[in-house]
Design a protein around this motif. Structure first.
Motif, PDB file in Angstrom:
ATOM      1  N   ARG A 108       0.988  -0.911  -0.031  1.00  0.00           N
ATOM      2  CA  ARG A 108      -0.401  -0.032  -0.145  1.00  0.00           C
ATOM      3  C   ARG A 108       0.853   1.139  -0.106  1.00  0.00           C
ATOM      4  O   ARG A 108       0.473   2.392   0.581  1.00  0.00           O
ATOM      5  CB  ARG A 108      -0.851  -0.223   1.356  1.00  0.00           C
ATOM      6  N   THR A 109       2.022   1.669  -1.116  1.00  0.00           N
ATOM      7  CA  THR A 109       3.177   2.512  -0.658  1.00  0.00           C
ATOM      8  C   THR A 109       3.350   2.100  -2.267  1.00  0.00           C
ATOM      9  O   THR A 109       3.452   1.128  -3.023  1.00  0.00           O
ATOM     10  CB  THR A 109       4.282   1.705  -0.322  1.00  0.00           C
ATOM     11  N   TYR A 163      -2.595   4.451   0.679  1.00  0.00           N
ATOM     12  CA  TYR A 163      -2.000   4.330  -0.215  1.00  0.00           C
ATOM     13  C   TYR A 163      -1.127   5.251   1.047  1.00  0.00           C
ATOM     14  O   TYR A 163      -1.135   6.859   0.596  1.00  0.00           O
ATOM     15  CB  TYR A 163      -1.720   4.751  -1.589  1.00  0.00           C
ATOM     16  N   SER A 164       0.164   4.881   1.273  1.00  0.00           N
ATOM     17  CA  SER A 164       1.146   6.172   1.527  1.00  0.00           C
ATOM     18  C   SER A 164       2.550   6.360   0.338  1.00  0.00           C
ATOM     19  O   SER A 164       2.133   5.475  -0.945  1.00  0.00           O
ATOM     20  CB  SER A 164       1.991   5.751   2.442  1.00  0.00           C
ATOM     21  N   VAL A 165       2.862   7.845   0.607  1.00  0.00           N
ATOM     22  CA  VAL A 165       3.668   7.555  -0.750  1.00  0.00           C
ATOM     23  C   VAL A 165       5.369   7.787  -0.291  1.00  0.00           C
ATOM     24  O   VAL A 165       5.201   8.980   0.950  1.00  0.00           O
ATOM     25  CB  VAL A 165       3.014   9.067  -1.530  1.00  0.00           C
ATOM     26  N   ARG A 180      10.163  -2.552  -1.794  1.00  0.00           N
ATOM     27  CA  ARG A 180       8.574  -3.367  -2.249  1.00  0.00           C
ATOM     28  C   ARG A 180       7.381  -2.333  -2.614  1.00  0.00           C
ATOM     29  O   ARG A 180       6.600  -2.322  -1.767  1.00  0.00           O
ATOM     30  CB  ARG A 180       8.983  -4.480  -1.236  1.00  0.00           C
ATOM     31  N   ILE A 181       7.899  -1.047  -2.871  1.00  0.00           N
ATOM     32  CA  ILE A 181       6.560  -0.318  -3.462  1.00  0.00           C
ATOM     33  C   ILE A 181       5.436  -1.178  -4.403  1.00  0.00           C
ATOM     34  O   ILE A 181       5.939  -2.256  -5.502  1.00  0.00           O
ATOM     35  CB  ILE A 181       6.508   0.648  -4.364  1.00  0.00           C
ATOM     36  N   ASP A 182       4.562  -0.613  -4.472  1.00  0.00           N
ATOM     37  CA  ASP A 182       3.149  -1.574  -5.100  1.00  0.00           C
ATOM     38  C   ASP A 182       3.412  -0.273  -6.687  1.00  0.00           C
ATOM     39  O   ASP A 182       2.876  -1.477  -7.733  1.00  0.00           O
ATOM     40  CB  ASP A 182       1.648  -1.270  -4.367  1.00  0.00           C
ATOM     41  N   GLY A 183       3.700   0.545  -6.858  1.00  0.00           N
ATOM     42  CA  GLY A 183       3.513   0.863  -7.953  1.00  0.00           C
ATOM     43  C   GLY A 183       4.196   2.479  -7.611  1.00  0.00           C
ATOM     44  O   GLY A 183       4.574   3.000  -6.802  1.00  0.00           O
TER      45      GLY A 183
END
Length: 345
Positions: A60-61, A90-92, A115-118
């Protein structure tokens, strides 16, 4: 393909040391760092962050790599990204490339390792092998503001061509005929696009854009100052300087004032990328405004669509001309950012 263990063996260090070097950890000695980087180059090693990003679990990042955090445009963009991401759960994590391709790739690599999601990126140039590899490997990614031609990644951007035409029409109507531009880096899509839009708009009025009136900047204030000094040294200086971003416009303003000249009495000034400061300069600066907040929000929505299995779409929003008084306009009590009406023909 070489692994991190191969790099460690080639450099004669531990895998942990290689990892620390690749993440710019300060605890590594200069000698070990040199050997590791040499091994990376020799073996053509690329960190396995791209492979690790292809996963089913989520953090969720989101990662955001912006071109220059000191540029108010990108500061506002980052804020809108963070707000929209938070609203969607999400966090950034933000990385500042400082207009440097090497620093951009460092941030991309680090974000993928975490391991960011995008990933949201405003590329500093079009030649990053790491981003190309990440895109081809299927890493959820969206380009925002700038993009890499030929890479199959959604793009969220503003179209400034109509606004540039509006600006040139506005300047022509004010009687200006000798126009110059401080262009952004040709390696960026925004840099090349804005100068070509300006050239095409001038051609519609039969106005030339001589090489002497095209200065190469780098989206930094110092380059705006340097290029403008060159314009002012010409036997016949331009009547208007159009800076292709806000920081270069501020540098141009510094150069003009350093010569004891006044805007717009001695030379006019216009800018791409409106910022709040332009209202408070003397005179207020005529500028092209991008819908920065909406660009950031749309980029997050496109990326989350990609992450969550929905088809993402590219988004193009119009920029608009904001008329103030830096080009010889008559004083008006209505200097708020209202767009010039564009012809529908």
């Amino acid at each position: 393909m070489a692994s991190i263990k191969d790099v460690a063996a080639e450099a004669g260090v531990s895998v942990a040391t290689v990892s620390r070097v690749l993440n710019d950890h300060p605890s590594v000695s200069a000698d070990a760092r040199t050997r590791v980087l040499a091994a990376v180059e020799t073996l053509g090693y690329r960190p396995n962050a791209v492979a690790r990003s292809l996963r089913t679990d989520q953090t969720r990042t989101l990662g955001l790599v912006i071109s220059d955090v000191m540029n108010p445009y990108f500061t506002e963009l980052a804020r809108s990204v963070e707000e929209e991401a938070r609203a969607l759960g999400y966090s950034v994590i933000i990385g500042n490339a400082d207009e440097r391709p090497d620093l951009q790739d460092h941030h991309v690599r680090t974000l993928l390792d975490r391991r960011i999601d995008g990933l949201l990126v405003s590329p500093t140039d079009g030649g990053s092998p790491l981003m190309l590899d990440a895109a081809r490997a299927g890493t959820p990614m969206v380009f925002v503001d700038r993009w890499i031609p030929g890479v199959d990644v959604p793009v969220v951007r503003a179209d400034g061509q109509a606004a540039v035409r509006d600006l040139v029409a506005h300047l022509y109507g004010l009687g200006h005929r000798r126009l110059a531009i401080i262009a952004g880096p040709a390696a960026t899509t925004t840099g090349s696009e804005r100068v070509e839009a300006f050239r095409a708009a001038l051609a519609e009025y039969g106005l030339p854009l001589p090489d002497a009136c095209t200065g190469q900047g780098d989206f930094q204030a110092e380059s705006g100052r340097r290029v403008t000094e060159g314009f002012l040294d010409l036997p016949e200086p331009p009547e208007v300087v159009f800076a292709a971003d806000n920081l270069m416009a501020l540098g141009a303003l510094d150069a003009i004032r350093a010569r004891g000249l006044r805007v717009p009495d001695d030379i006019a000034l216009a800018a791409f990328d409106d910022i709040p400061w332009f209202v408070h300069t003397d005179p207020p600066v005529t500028a092209i405004a991008q819908p920065t907040g909406e660009l950031g929000r749309a980029a997050v929505r496109a990326l989350v669509d990609r992450i969550e299995g929905r088809p993402p779409t590219s988004v193009t929003l119009p920029a608009r001309l904001v008329v103030r008084r830096s080009c010889g306009e008559s004083p008006s009590p209505l200097e708020s950012p209202s767009p010039v009406q564009r012809s529908t023909t």
